[in-house]
Design a protein around this motif. Structure first.
Motif, short mmCIF file in Angstrom:
data_model
loop_
_atom_site.label_atom_id
_atom_site.label_comp_id
_atom_site.label_asym_id
_atom_site.label_seq_id
_atom_site.Cartn_x
_atom_site.Cartn_y
_atom_site.Cartn_z
N PHE A 480 0.81 -1.22 0.00
CA PHE A 480 0.00 0.00 0.00
C PHE A 480 0.83 1.27 0.00
O PHE A 480 0.30 2.36 0.07
CB PHE A 480 -0.98 0.01 1.18
N SER A 481 2.16 1.11 -0.10
CA SER A 481 3.02 2.29 -0.18
C SER A 481 4.39 1.87 -0.66
O SER A 481 4.90 0.81 -0.26
CB SER A 481 3.13 2.97 1.19
N ALA A 482 5.00 2.71 -1.48
CA ALA A 482 6.36 2.41 -1.94
C ALA A 482 7.36 2.50 -0.81
O ALA A 482 8.46 1.95 -0.91
CB ALA A 482 6.74 3.40 -3.06
N ALA A 483 6.98 3.16 0.28
CA ALA A 483 7.90 3.36 1.41
C ALA A 483 7.92 2.19 2.37
O ALA A 483 8.74 2.15 3.29
CB ALA A 483 7.53 4.63 2.17
N THR A 484 7.02 1.22 2.21
CA THR A 484 6.96 0.10 3.14
C THR A 484 6.87 -1.21 2.39
O THR A 484 6.36 -1.27 1.27
CB THR A 484 5.76 0.24 4.09
N ALA A 485 7.39 -2.27 3.03
CA ALA A 485 7.31 -3.61 2.44
C ALA A 485 6.09 -4.36 2.94
O ALA A 485 5.92 -5.54 2.64
CB ALA A 485 8.58 -4.40 2.78
N LEU A 519 3.40 7.03 8.10
CA LEU A 519 1.96 7.12 8.01
C LEU A 519 1.53 8.42 7.33
O LEU A 519 2.03 9.49 7.66
CB LEU A 519 1.35 7.06 9.41
N ASP A 520 0.63 8.29 6.38
CA ASP A 520 -0.02 9.45 5.78
C ASP A 520 -1.51 9.14 5.64
O ASP A 520 -1.96 8.05 6.04
CB ASP A 520 0.62 9.82 4.44
N LEU A 521 -2.28 10.07 5.10
CA LEU A 521 -3.73 9.85 5.02
C LEU A 521 -4.09 8.70 4.09
O LEU A 521 -5.04 7.96 4.36
CB LEU A 521 -4.43 11.13 4.57
N ASP A 522 -3.34 8.53 3.01
CA ASP A 522 -3.62 7.41 2.10
C ASP A 522 -3.43 6.07 2.80
O ASP A 522 -4.26 5.16 2.67
CB ASP A 522 -2.71 7.49 0.87
N ILE A 523 -2.31 5.95 3.52
CA ILE A 523 -2.05 4.70 4.25
C ILE A 523 -3.10 4.49 5.33
O ILE A 523 -3.59 3.37 5.52
CB ILE A 523 -0.63 4.72 4.85
N LEU A 524 -3.44 5.56 6.04
CA LEU A 524 -4.46 5.44 7.08
C LEU A 524 -5.76 4.91 6.51
O LEU A 524 -6.41 4.02 7.09
CB LEU A 524 -4.67 6.80 7.75
N ASP A 525 -6.16 5.43 5.37
CA ASP A 525 -7.43 5.00 4.76
C ASP A 525 -7.33 3.57 4.23
O ASP A 525 -8.34 2.83 4.23
CB ASP A 525 -7.84 5.96 3.65
N ILE A 561 -3.21 16.49 11.28
CA ILE A 561 -3.78 16.06 10.01
C ILE A 561 -3.07 16.77 8.85
O ILE A 561 -2.93 16.21 7.76
CB ILE A 561 -5.31 16.30 9.96
N GLU A 562 -2.60 17.99 9.10
CA GLU A 562 -1.84 18.70 8.06
C GLU A 562 -0.55 17.96 7.73
O GLU A 562 -0.15 17.89 6.56
CB GLU A 562 -1.53 20.13 8.52
N MET A 563 0.11 17.39 8.74
CA MET A 563 1.33 16.61 8.50
C MET A 563 1.00 15.38 7.66
O MET A 563 1.75 15.03 6.73
CB MET A 563 1.98 16.21 9.82
N LEU A 564 -0.10 14.72 7.97
CA LEU A 564 -0.50 13.54 7.20
C LEU A 564 -0.81 13.91 5.76
O LEU A 564 -0.49 13.15 4.82
CB LEU A 564 -1.71 12.88 7.86
N GLN A 565 -1.44 15.04 5.57
CA GLN A 565 -1.75 15.51 4.21
C GLN A 565 -0.48 15.89 3.46
O GLN A 565 -0.32 15.55 2.28
CB GLN A 565 -2.69 16.72 4.29
N ASP A 566 0.43 16.57 4.14
CA ASP A 566 1.68 16.99 3.49
C ASP A 566 2.51 15.78 3.07
O ASP A 566 3.19 15.82 2.03
CB ASP A 566 2.50 17.87 4.44
N ARG A 567 2.47 14.71 3.86
CA ARG A 567 3.22 13.51 3.48
C ARG A 567 2.65 12.90 2.21
O ARG A 567 3.40 12.37 1.38
CB ARG A 567 3.18 12.49 4.63
N LYS A 569 1.24 14.62 -0.21
CA LYS A 569 1.68 15.51 -1.29
C LYS A 569 3.14 15.24 -1.65
O LYS A 569 3.50 15.20 -2.83
CB LYS A 569 1.49 16.96 -0.87
N ALA A 570 3.97 15.07 -0.61
CA ALA A 570 5.39 14.80 -0.86
C ALA A 570 5.57 13.48 -1.59
O ALA A 570 6.42 13.36 -2.49
CB ALA A 570 6.15 14.80 0.46
N LYS A 571 4.77 12.49 -1.24
CA LYS A 571 4.84 11.18 -1.89
C LYS A 571 4.42 11.29 -3.35
O LYS A 571 5.08 10.72 -4.24
CB LYS A 571 3.95 10.20 -1.14
N ASP A 572 3.34 12.02 -3.60
CA ASP A 572 2.87 12.19 -4.98
C ASP A 572 3.89 12.94 -5.82
O ASP A 572 4.12 12.61 -7.00
CB ASP A 572 1.54 12.95 -4.98
N LYS A 573 4.51 13.95 -5.21
CA LYS A 573 5.52 14.74 -5.94
C LYS A 573 6.73 13.89 -6.28
O LYS A 573 7.29 13.98 -7.38
CB LYS A 573 5.93 15.93 -5.08
N ALA A 574 7.12 13.02 -5.33
CA ALA A 574 8.29 12.18 -5.56
C ALA A 574 8.05 11.13 -6.64
O ALA A 574 8.96 10.73 -7.36
CB ALA A 574 8.69 11.49 -4.26
#
Length: 575
Positions: A480-485, A519-525, A561-567, A569-574
């Protein structure tokens, strides 16, 4: 409701008589529950929240002998702690690992007089320790572990060697000393594995999270989530393992008059987790164990790709849930800057913070660092009697549980039938002793990549085989994320096999997603979707669970929640 929980409640309805009820599912309560159950006693463990969700989830994540306790003259505690440290290195090699620890030294003779005064009973503030005082302490540390040594002896470094290994250290550092202790990857997971092991090895025993024991007159009632009604409980003894709440529990569950003198002195310890690559590299794989400007001991070490820094030590008079306050955050950041002044460290580097109350034996010490980290059993002669587990620390939970069990057995005239000192814990069973070897075995047997196998080996140890056999029946290639196995099937296994009842259990204790800042909002959901399916949550349930986790992260862990949202955005940008 999980099959185990449903079965446990059914068994309690059929037979409500227990030899012992342990109240409090932190590490000390779980250790006592495990040892008592293995002696053949019928034991009920009751935890009002999740297992290991209070102070047991907020340690410095060290498994250590307590070098600084030598200055207090607590040789017995240091000896016990070092023995238990080595025991955990043997029994839980998937979660407990050696930790090279380096002490920066500014002087030669500093702190000698103060150390002597402390040894002879002074409770005042210590002075900065110099090379001689540290050398004496490390020599004693090595002496205690001279038999059956598992870790290397200490060594001193001159200025040149110190600079070559840690070039970013404060230029005023003249020498350094390195010794070995240990760190624990995820303490909450080790506590849970003790519960699961007990379920397998002592099936007559029952442990329930999200349950509470109340007293009404002479009767005890168990209130458990999803139980239709309170269940009457009968027992011959209560073990009070509620930590900072021990004194409150004495009054709530006993019929004896509450003592005027409290049993526990609470001190608050806060920590922060930093995402700062320069600081991570400056540590060179070591923990730095240092004195802040106020002479309080602080720590700084690599932790799951981040840096863990702490801690504060503040007396508290009333137990309650705590968080790292802004002034504590600034105290820790300033401490980091004193030891690595050339590394840019900012509050924006903090991805997670946490805090807990250490339930220490009652003390009048002026300086909180002088309050003993030892443990004791306080008996309250109510009906039934309460044995209160006062003090203790993560490293010594097994020994504390053993001592508690011996006292219970002596009281009921039974003999010990087994010990826990050679019993592997969870994924430590049949562990090859090397995570790389285990990873290779997993790769071969399940045809998975190295990153996935490494994650499984270091997180679950030999239990990874059970997990992967479960995953064979599901699609295990959906990460569910490129950052985790981690995979979706793995999350489903955690929910089914590890008593997950709420989304916060997954986010904060069954995984390291929150504490590492992944953890970000996408992973949480994504976690929410899996949990909703596996636990049968309605849309309203799911909404409430999501809201609760977001509020909890904000209120107690410094994650908005702003930190979760920013993560996100950073993931999408990367990508």
């Amino acid at each position: 409701m999980s099959n185990f929980r449903e079965d446990a409640l059914r068994r309690i309805r059929q037979d409500a008589d227990f030899d012992v009820v342990v109240v409090g599912g932190g590490i000390n309560g779980i250790g006592a529950y495990r040892d008592l159950s293995l002696q053949g006693l019928r034991v009920l463990l009751v935890e009002r929240n999740d297992f290991a969700s209070g102070c047991s989830a907020a340690p410095s994540r060290m498994i250590h002998g307590g070098l600084r306790y030598l200055e207090n003259g607590e040789f017995g505690l240091v000896r016990e702690s070092l023995m238990e440290r080595d025991t955990l290195l043997r029994l839980a090699p998937h979660l407990v690992h050696p930790l090279p620890t380096t002490i920066p030294i500014h002087s030669i003779f500093g702190g000698l007089f103060n150390a002597a005064a402390t040894f002879f009973g002074s409770s005042g503030k210590p002075a900065s320790r110099g090379a001689v005082a540290i050398k004496i302490g490390l020599a004693l540390y090595d002496f205690v572990t001279r038999k059956n040594r598992l870790l290397p002896r200490h060594e001193f470094h001159n200025n040149r060697t110190t600079r070559s290994r840690w070039p970013e250290l404060d230029e005023r550092v003249r020498f350094s000393a390195t010794y070995f202790d240990a760190w624990i990857r995820q303490p909450e997971r080790l506590a849970l594995e003790l519960v699961l092991d007990t379920r397998r090895d002592a099936p007559q025993a029952i442990a329930l999270n999200y349950a509470q024991l109340n007293r009404s007159g002479d009767a005890y009632h168990l209130l458990a989530e999803e139980a239709d009604e309170p269940l009457v409980i009968r027992t011959g003894m209560i073990v009070n393992a509620t930590g900072a709440w021990i004194d409150e529990t004495i009054g709530a569950l006993g019929n004896a008059a509450k003592t005027s003198e409290p049993s526990v002195t609470g001190t608050k310890g806060s920590h922060i987790i930093l995402a700062n690559q320069a600081l991570y590299e400056a540590l060179n794989g070591h923990m730095v164990f240092f004195e802040n400007v106020d002479n309080r001991v602080c720590i700084l070490f690599p932790y799951l790709g981040r840096v863990l820094a702490g801690s504060t030590d503040i007396k508290v008079n009333t137990p309650g849930r705590t968080r790292c306050e802004p002034e504590e955050r600034d105290y820790i950041l300033d401490a980091v800057r004193t030891v690595f002044p050339n590394v840019n460290v900012a509050a924006s580097d903090i991805v997670f913070s946490y805090s807990g109350i250490r339930p220490l034996p009652r003390s009048e010490a002026e300086f909180t660092g002088k309050i003993s980290r030892s443990h004791l059993i306080h008996r309250v002669d109510s009906n039934p009697p309460q044995l209160c587990m006062v003090g203790g620390k993560w490293t010594t939970f097994r020994a504390f549980g053993e001592q508690l069990t011996d006292e219970v057995l002596a009281g009921i005239g039974r003999s010990r039938v087994t010990s826990t000192d050679n019993r592997p814990i969870g994924g430590g069973m049949n562990h090859p002793g090397n995570a790389d070897l285990l990873s290779q075995q997993l790769s071969r047997e399940f045809a998975i990549g190295k990153a996935r196998a490494d994650h499984l080996a270091t997180t679950y140890g030999s239990r990874a085989f059970e997990l992967m056999n479960f995953c064979r029946s599901r699609s295990d290639d959906v990460s569910f994320s490129a950052a985790t196995a981690m995979t979706l099937a793995e999350i489903a296994w955690l929910i089914q096999a590890e008593d997950v009842r709420h989304l916060s259990d997954l986010v904060l204790r069954r995984t390291s997603l929150a504490i590492t800042g992944e953890l970000d909002l996408d992973i949480l959901d994504t976690l929410l979707a899996v949990a909703s399916r596996e636990l049968g949550w309605t849309a309203d349930n799911a909404f409430a669970e999501r809201r609760q986790v977001i509020d909890e992260l904000q209120a107690y862990y410094g994650v908005s929640i702003e930190m979760l949202q920013d993560r996100c955005k950073a993931k999408d940008k990367a990508s």
